[in-house]
Design an enzyme around this catalytic site. Sequence first.
Site, PDB file in Angstrom:
ATOM      1  CG  HIS A 164     -17.892  -4.468 -45.901  1.00  0.00           C
ATOM      2  ND1 HIS A 164     -18.489  -5.563 -45.261  1.00  0.00           N
ATOM      3  CD2 HIS A 164     -18.556  -3.442 -45.385  1.00  0.00           C
ATOM      4  CE1 HIS A 164     -19.534  -5.235 -45.032  1.00  0.00           C
ATOM      5  NE2 HIS A 164     -19.911  -4.013 -44.765  1.00  0.00           N
ATOM      6  CG  ASP A 165     -18.155  -1.633 -42.304  1.00  0.00           C
ATOM      7  OD1 ASP A 165     -17.227  -1.042 -42.969  1.00  0.00           O
ATOM      8  OD2 ASP A 165     -19.421  -1.468 -42.691  1.00  0.00           O
ATOM      9  CE  LYS A 205     -18.922   0.545 -39.364  1.00  0.00           C
ATOM     10  NZ  LYS A 205     -20.340   0.298 -39.772  1.00  0.00           N
ATOM     11  CG  HIS A 253     -14.938   2.022 -40.514  1.00  0.00           C
ATOM     12  ND1 HIS A 253     -15.433   3.277 -40.822  1.00  0.00           N
ATOM     13  CD2 HIS A 253     -15.165   1.292 -41.171  1.00  0.00           C
ATOM     14  CE1 HIS A 253     -16.175   3.118 -41.955  1.00  0.00           C
ATOM     15  NE2 HIS A 253     -16.026   1.961 -42.209  1.00  0.00           N
ATOM     16  CG  HIS A 293     -15.961  -0.210 -47.758  1.00  0.00           C
ATOM     17  ND1 HIS A 293     -15.033  -0.240 -46.770  1.00  0.00           N
ATOM     18  CD2 HIS A 293     -16.945   0.002 -46.831  1.00  0.00           C
ATOM     19  CE1 HIS A 293     -15.401  -0.054 -45.587  1.00  0.00           C
ATOM     20  NE2 HIS A 293     -16.661   0.032 -45.627  1.00  0.00           N
ATOM     21  CG  ASP A 345     -21.793  -1.468 -46.389  1.00  0.00           C
ATOM     22  OD1 ASP A 345     -22.389  -2.102 -45.899  1.00  0.00           O
ATOM     23  OD2 ASP A 345     -21.011  -0.432 -46.133  1.00  0.00           O
TER      24      ASP A 345
END
Length: 402
Positions: free
Chosen positions: A248-249, A252, A277, A303, A346
Amino acid sequence: MRTSKSKLAELLAITEKLNHVKDLDSLLDNILYEARKFTSADAGTIFLVEGDKLKFSYFQNDTLDKKNPTINQFIYSIFEVPIDEKSIAGYVALSGKPLIINNVYEIENDVPYSFNPYFDNIFEYKTVSTLTVPLITSRQNVVGVMQIINALDEEGNITPFDDDDKMFVTFFANNASVAIERAKMTREMVLRMIKMAELRDPKETGNHVNRVAAYTIEIYERLAKKKNTPLSEIKKTKDALRIAAMLHDVGKVAISDTILKKKGKLTDEEFKIMKLHTVYGARLFKNSMSEMDIISREIALNHHEKWDGSGYPGYIDNIFSDEIKFGKSKKGEEIPLFARIVALADVYDALISERVYKSEWNEEEAKNYILSQKGKHFDPEVVDAFFEIYDVILAIRKKYSD
């Protein structure tokens, strides 16, 4: 009645289907489900080899599932068995041979192994008949053990497993073992990607993404079952969803260290850059050829959207444009469901974890915050599902603790 030839053809078809499952946990779920269905078994467990031990890795039990909707918490149990002759699973792993036991409470004294009633006592369940088979690869490596529990006749009575069950399940297990090795490699590749992100952002740890992914698939499954989604669709979706949630991240990696590792509050300009991001992550799945790619792109991009329309990045005309302009925020069901689930997963994990900019919150603080954001930051149905399986959430936290 199925002939041996038709059974073999059925097993080959099932094996081919398993070869398309990418996530390890989803694969174990499918392997155990198909083996149980094939033998009309009520329950089952899979252990995977880790060093000189067998690690409890997956669990299914139809009887208990009907009594307790949060039975999935036991999937995340931390339980190991030595690979030796003392336990049934250890004996099978050591010998590399399948074993049928008609009644585990009536094992003869002249064998080295015995039955441990630990789980029976916890679950208030009665194990009787078992079929335990090694999971052996084409290179003759034992990667685990599968134990099928309580064969049932047409009236639902417990019966012993027979030699046909042993022969066909062993054949199936050997083929499934190859898929397990492949799925383990996929999991390692994903975790390496996460490790790259961790080098940039210290909070993007393997345990963090494993927790977020596990929260996500369990919340999804709860929602799906409440809406009577077919089991086959749930299993297929969980396979893609778990890996997508872990990523999901991943965007970054494109954000500056001075922003990612800043201990104080970000300036407005820094926060504007941080928001990107979501776009950078979505861009990684530009050539979306699979369901996993599509879900990964949806989650990465959305998200941080909020149910009440106060999130970001909002509608963007072209995420591949050199100049990104954030549009009107998405709200409610405009936000893809999987992104709405990851949003809660999250945030919850961030609340209960220590960060460079904050100390961890206690349990009640985190729960109260999630409730306060129901209908604001979070989808109300997602919040409800989260609390309905809270025992599972706690088990996940324990398994993947920092």
